[in-house]
Design an enzyme around this catalytic site. Structure first.
Site, PDB file in Angstrom:
ATOM      1  N   GLY A  21     -45.930 -60.999  68.540  1.00 43.38           N
ATOM      2  CA  GLY A  21     -46.129 -59.710  68.162  1.00 43.38           C
ATOM      3  C   GLY A  21     -46.593 -58.842  69.132  1.00 43.38           C
ATOM      4  O   GLY A  21     -46.714 -57.723  69.137  1.00 43.38           O
ATOM      5  N   TYR A 160     -55.786 -72.526  83.779  1.00 44.52           N
ATOM      6  CA  TYR A 160     -54.278 -71.877  83.248  1.00 44.52           C
ATOM      7  C   TYR A 160     -53.649 -72.793  84.310  1.00 44.52           C
ATOM      8  O   TYR A 160     -52.254 -72.946  83.126  1.00 44.52           O
ATOM      9  CB  TYR A 160     -53.693 -70.727  83.202  1.00 44.52           C
TER      10      TYR A 160
END
Length: 256
Positions: A21, A160
């Site tokens: 989204g 990450y």
């Protein structure tokens, strides 16, 4: 959004996107809608406005299922809701991630676990549920977002980059395991895509110039560049491509 190519086999396909989204994820959701696919996506923030915009633009709305991808039970529940609405998922795009910056001496055990939960654990369990549905359908394509950051050995966000290296390894193993079921699993490693988040946080003129200097192609990456690669990997156009890490970065790193 421009439609660079039409992938006829994606019309009517049941597609699920994590983080669909906002940012690159929203561009991916729209890219599939433009192909005529049935799209469901999960996101933490309310995406009602985006859903309404997509319905107005494309004539059909994506199914928004709000939630946190680190809640494994809820993640799987939303994927099962997508199955009920659109049929078994045949295209899974694991896009949601958090590239939060951190220094080595500031990382706590809780922070490490949180970063792995978002950037690696959620990917595995999404693949687990997608595989179940794809086995029912008799075929499928899983696309796991990695990053060139680990290939470059990027500093300042080790949790990450570690997760992204793991995503590539996981994708290769799952490709081998799921291949007999006609399920393809590939990783996609984008370069520096100039989303609004990147522009707001890290894309100062000096950093942009330095990164562009590393690229063979002297244009900054836009979300559409990644959408086109995702559609290719989702489509039967790439039907014999699996277990690969596909890099889209303008030529910063090389593979092979």
């Amino acid at each position: 959004m421009d439609k660079s190519a039409t992938f006829h086999d994606l019309k009517g396909a049941s597609v699920y996107v994590t983080g669909g989204g906002s940012g690159i994820g929203a561009a991916i959701t729209e890219g599939f809608l433009a192909q005529g696919a049935k799209v469901a996506f999960i996101g933490r923030s309310d995406a009602s406005k985006f859903v309404a915009e997509m319905e107005m633009k494309h004539g059909h709305a994506p199914l928004f299922l709000q939630g946190d991808i680190t809640d494994t039970a809820h993640l799987k529940k939303t994927m099962q809701q997508a199955e009920k609405a659109h049929g078994p998922i045949t295209v899974q795009v694991n896009n949601a991630a958090n590239d939060d910056r951190h220094a080595l001496d500031k990382v706590t055990e809780d922070y490490w676990d949180w970063m792995q939960a978002i950037n690696l654990k959620s990917y595995f369990f999404a693949c687990q549920e997608a595989a179940r549905q794809m086995q029912k359908a008799g075929h499928g394509s899983i696309i796991n977002f990695s990053s060139i950051s680990y290939i470059m050995g990027g500093a300042g966000y080790t949790a990450y980059t570690t997760a992204n290296a793991g995503i590539t390894g996981m994708s290769r193993s799952l490709a081998r395991e799921l291949g007999p079921d006609k399920i393809r699993v590939n990783a996609l490693a984008p370069g520096w895509v100039l989303t609004q988040k990147q522009l707001d946080k890290w894309a100062d003129p000096d950093a942009l110039a330095a990164h562009l200097d590393r690229q063979c192609l002297k244009d900054h990456l836009a979300p559409q560049d990644i959408v086109d690669a995702v559609l290719f990997l989702a489509s039967n156009t790439s039907r014999m491509m699996t277990g690969q890490c596909m890099v889209v970065d303008g030529g910063v790193v090389v593979t092979g």
